[in-house]
Design a protein around this motif. Sequence first.
Motif, PDB file in Angstrom:
ATOM      1  N   CYS A  78       1.725   3.793   3.611  1.00 32.28           N
ATOM      2  CA  CYS A  78       1.170   3.299   2.125  1.00 32.28           C
ATOM      3  C   CYS A  78       2.141   3.052   1.159  1.00 32.28           C
ATOM      4  CB  CYS A  78      -0.412   4.435   1.788  1.00 32.28           C
ATOM      5  SG  CYS A  78      -1.113   4.026   3.763  1.00 32.28           S
ATOM      6  N   LYS A  79       2.959   4.242   1.053  1.00 34.83           N
ATOM      7  CA  LYS A  79       3.693   4.160   0.503  1.00 34.83           C
ATOM      8  C   LYS A  79       4.781   2.713   0.418  1.00 34.83           C
ATOM      9  CE  LYS A  79       4.558   9.217  -1.295  1.00 34.83           C
ATOM     10  NZ  LYS A  79       4.937  10.274  -0.389  1.00 34.83           N
ATOM     11  N   ARG A  80       5.068   2.103   1.701  1.00 31.89           N
ATOM     12  CA  ARG A  80       6.229   1.025   1.810  1.00 31.89           C
ATOM     13  C   ARG A  80       5.824  -0.526   1.697  1.00 31.89           C
ATOM     14  NH1 ARG A  80       9.379   0.811   7.284  1.00 31.89           N
ATOM     15  NH2 ARG A  80      10.979  -0.493   6.746  1.00 31.89           N
ATOM     16  N   LEU A  81       3.944  -0.778   2.072  1.00 33.12           N
ATOM     17  CA  LEU A  81       3.240  -1.830   1.759  1.00 33.12           C
ATOM     18  C   LEU A  81       2.235  -1.308   0.213  1.00 33.12           C
ATOM     19  CD1 LEU A  81       2.698  -2.001   5.514  1.00 33.12           C
ATOM     20  CD2 LEU A  81       4.913  -3.035   3.898  1.00 33.12           C
ATOM     21  N   PRO A  82       1.179  -2.967   0.117  1.00 27.12           N
ATOM     22  CA  PRO A  82       0.810  -2.324  -0.882  1.00 27.12           C
ATOM     23  C   PRO A  82      -0.657  -3.034  -0.007  1.00 27.12           C
ATOM     24  CG  PRO A  82       2.659  -5.144  -0.316  1.00 27.12           C
ATOM     25  CD  PRO A  82       3.050  -4.537   0.238  1.00 27.12           C
ATOM     26  N   ASP A  83      -1.505  -2.900  -0.821  1.00 28.54           N
ATOM     27  CA  ASP A  83      -2.838  -3.144  -0.210  1.00 28.54           C
ATOM     28  C   ASP A  83      -3.262  -4.356  -0.097  1.00 28.54           C
ATOM     29  OD1 ASP A  83      -2.889  -3.884  -2.702  1.00 28.54           O
ATOM     30  OD2 ASP A  83      -4.804  -2.299  -3.120  1.00 28.54           O
ATOM     31  N   LYS A  84      -2.344  -5.385  -0.699  1.00 29.05           N
ATOM     32  CA  LYS A  84      -2.543  -6.978  -1.045  1.00 29.05           C
ATOM     33  C   LYS A  84      -1.630  -7.865  -1.254  1.00 29.05           C
ATOM     34  CE  LYS A  84      -4.100  -8.425  -5.492  1.00 29.05           C
ATOM     35  NZ  LYS A  84      -5.060  -9.490  -6.169  1.00 29.05           N
ATOM     36  N   ASP A  85      -1.294  -8.993  -0.646  1.00 31.09           N
ATOM     37  CA  ASP A  85       0.016 -10.162  -1.251  1.00 31.09           C
ATOM     38  C   ASP A  85      -0.500 -11.367  -1.312  1.00 31.09           C
ATOM     39  OD1 ASP A  85       2.452 -10.500  -1.523  1.00 31.09           O
ATOM     40  OD2 ASP A  85       3.404 -10.257   0.421  1.00 31.09           O
ATOM     41  N   ILE A  86      -0.102 -11.868  -2.120  1.00 33.73           N
ATOM     42  CA  ILE A  86       0.031 -13.015  -2.214  1.00 33.73           C
ATOM     43  C   ILE A  86       1.278 -14.401  -1.866  1.00 33.73           C
ATOM     44  CG2 ILE A  86      -0.541 -13.508  -4.769  1.00 33.73           C
ATOM     45  CD1 ILE A  86      -3.118 -15.278  -3.957  1.00 33.73           C
ATOM     46  N   PHE A  87       1.235 -15.023  -0.941  1.00 31.99           N
ATOM     47  CA  PHE A  87       2.741 -15.820  -1.130  1.00 31.99           C
ATOM     48  C   PHE A  87       2.485 -17.447  -0.430  1.00 31.99           C
ATOM     49  CE2 PHE A  87       1.458 -13.105   2.570  1.00 31.99           C
ATOM     50  CZ  PHE A  87       1.444 -13.543   3.708  1.00 31.99           C
ATOM     51  N   THR A  88       3.540 -17.846  -0.776  1.00 32.70           N
ATOM     52  CA  THR A  88       3.410 -19.043  -0.021  1.00 32.70           C
ATOM     53  C   THR A  88       4.258 -19.625   1.064  1.00 32.70           C
ATOM     54  OG1 THR A  88       2.764 -19.916  -2.875  1.00 32.70           O
ATOM     55  CG2 THR A  88       3.828 -21.517  -0.873  1.00 32.70           C
ATOM     56  N   ILE A  89       3.973 -20.304   1.865  1.00 32.58           N
ATOM     57  CA  ILE A  89       4.723 -21.081   3.178  1.00 32.58           C
ATOM     58  C   ILE A  89       3.891 -22.369   3.300  1.00 32.58           C
ATOM     59  CG2 ILE A  89       5.662 -20.383   5.416  1.00 32.58           C
ATOM     60  CD1 ILE A  89       4.720 -17.876   5.378  1.00 32.58           C
ATOM     61  N   GLY A  90       6.129 -22.621   2.817  1.00 33.79           N
ATOM     62  CA  GLY A  90       5.761 -24.531   2.700  1.00 33.79           C
ATOM     63  C   GLY A  90       4.690 -24.529   1.842  1.00 33.79           C
ATOM     64  N   GLU A  91       4.039 -25.229   1.897  1.00 35.02           N
ATOM     65  CA  GLU A  91       2.763 -25.441   0.482  1.00 35.02           C
ATOM     66  C   GLU A  91       1.100 -24.921   0.168  1.00 35.02           C
ATOM     67  OE1 GLU A  91       4.205 -27.799  -1.880  1.00 35.02           O
ATOM     68  OE2 GLU A  91       5.057 -27.730  -1.074  1.00 35.02           O
ATOM     69  N   VAL A  92       1.447 -23.743   1.302  1.00 39.21           N
ATOM     70  CA  VAL A  92       0.460 -22.841   1.484  1.00 39.21           C
ATOM     71  C   VAL A  92       0.807 -21.933   1.201  1.00 39.21           C
ATOM     72  CG1 VAL A  92      -1.323 -22.119   3.480  1.00 39.21           C
ATOM     73  CG2 VAL A  92      -0.488 -23.888   4.034  1.00 39.21           C
ATOM     74  N   LYS A  93      -0.650 -21.429   0.224  1.00 37.98           N
ATOM     75  CA  LYS A  93      -1.171 -20.517  -0.027  1.00 37.98           C
ATOM     76  C   LYS A  93      -1.653 -19.341  -0.204  1.00 37.98           C
ATOM     77  CE  LYS A  93      -2.256 -18.682  -5.019  1.00 37.98           C
ATOM     78  NZ  LYS A  93      -2.385 -19.412  -6.307  1.00 37.98           N
ATOM     79  N   ILE A  94      -0.879 -18.145   0.590  1.00 42.75           N
ATOM     80  CA  ILE A  94      -1.459 -16.662   1.052  1.00 42.75           C
ATOM     81  C   ILE A  94      -2.049 -15.939   0.763  1.00 42.75           C
ATOM     82  CG2 ILE A  94      -1.834 -15.632   3.089  1.00 42.75           C
ATOM     83  CD1 ILE A  94       0.461 -18.096   4.628  1.00 42.75           C
ATOM     84  N   ALA A 100       3.382  -7.879   5.173  1.00 43.43           N
ATOM     85  CA  ALA A 100       1.986  -6.862   5.972  1.00 43.43           C
ATOM     86  C   ALA A 100       1.943  -6.275   4.130  1.00 43.43           C
ATOM     87  CB  ALA A 100       2.759  -5.510   6.930  1.00 43.43           C
ATOM     88  N   VAL A 101       0.410  -5.785   4.774  1.00 40.41           N
ATOM     89  CA  VAL A 101      -0.408  -4.570   3.946  1.00 40.41           C
ATOM     90  C   VAL A 101      -0.812  -3.528   4.621  1.00 40.41           C
ATOM     91  CG1 VAL A 101      -1.079  -6.431   2.272  1.00 40.41           C
ATOM     92  CG2 VAL A 101      -2.170  -5.573   4.004  1.00 40.41           C
ATOM     93  N   TYR A 102      -1.221  -2.201   3.469  1.00 38.48           N
ATOM     94  CA  TYR A 102      -1.174  -1.025   4.483  1.00 38.48           C
ATOM     95  C   TYR A 102      -3.188  -1.764   4.628  1.00 38.48           C
ATOM     96  CZ  TYR A 102      -2.656   0.641   0.027  1.00 38.48           C
ATOM     97  OH  TYR A 102      -3.608   0.928  -0.589  1.00 38.48           O
ATOM     98  N   GLY A 103      -3.022  -0.623   5.923  1.00 36.56           N
ATOM     99  CA  GLY A 103      -4.707  -0.319   5.810  1.00 36.56           C
ATOM    100  C   GLY A 103      -5.616   1.026   5.838  1.00 36.56           C
ATOM    101  N   ASN A 104      -6.335   1.181   5.944  1.00 36.73           N
ATOM    102  CA  ASN A 104      -7.434   2.625   5.295  1.00 36.73           C
ATOM    103  C   ASN A 104      -7.148   3.406   6.656  1.00 36.73           C
ATOM    104  OD1 ASN A 104      -9.119   0.627   7.499  1.00 36.73           O
ATOM    105  ND2 ASN A 104     -10.500   3.137   7.381  1.00 36.73           N
ATOM    106  N   VAL A 105      -5.766   3.171   7.736  1.00 38.73           N
ATOM    107  CA  VAL A 105      -5.892   4.242   8.686  1.00 38.73           C
ATOM    108  C   VAL A 105      -4.381   4.927   8.437  1.00 38.73           C
ATOM    109  CG1 VAL A 105      -7.569   5.198   9.853  1.00 38.73           C
ATOM    110  CG2 VAL A 105      -6.381   3.406  10.781  1.00 38.73           C
ATOM    111  N   ASP A 106      -3.529   3.603   8.183  1.00 37.65           N
ATOM    112  CA  ASP A 106      -2.400   3.595   7.977  1.00 37.65           C
ATOM    113  C   ASP A 106      -1.367   5.137   7.251  1.00 37.65           C
ATOM    114  OD1 ASP A 106      -1.399   1.084   9.501  1.00 37.65           O
ATOM    115  OD2 ASP A 106      -1.620   0.016   8.168  1.00 37.65           O
TER     116      ASP A 106
END
Length: 162
Positions: free
Chosen positions: A66-82, A55-61
């Motif tokens: 907001c301290k616990r989550l990033p504003d963006k993330d990139i990760f791979t599940i299987g062969e899929v980059k998300i 998860a990422v944080y949003g503008n009303v969290d």
Amino acid sequence: MKILLISDTHLKTSGKSFPEVFHSELVKADFIIHAGDFIHESIYEELLEYAPLKAVYGNVDSESLCKRLPDKDIFTIGEVKIGLTHGHLGIGKSTPERALRTFEREKPDIIIFGHSHIPHQEMVDGVLLYNPGSVTAKRFQKQYSYGWLTINETYKIETHYF
């Protein structure tokens, strides 16, 4: 692998939860991706009871989220980059445009975003932009919505409405 895609849940207190009809979907998830705007940290905790969660944080969290989550993330599940972002930060006129620009250097296969509460699926320069809409705050949409990402040898995204 079946991955539940949600965003913009906007549940403000720990006493409120997901619609009863949606609970049957939560139990099917091998993994959950939430694109921000939980509002209350208890909703984040509730989702963790169903499946592993990215998860990422949003503008009303809340400040704690907001301290616990990033504003963006990139990760791979299987062969899929998300790439995952809420879509409220950055440069661009529209939410999909801001989401795309957030990951222009990383070139993921899929970018999942929220913010607008509007389901969106579009291929741009080989990147699938996807917004699942909202299961609790449909705004001007006719129905609530969420997505399923299925990953096997390839991937498939489907939007579901209720």
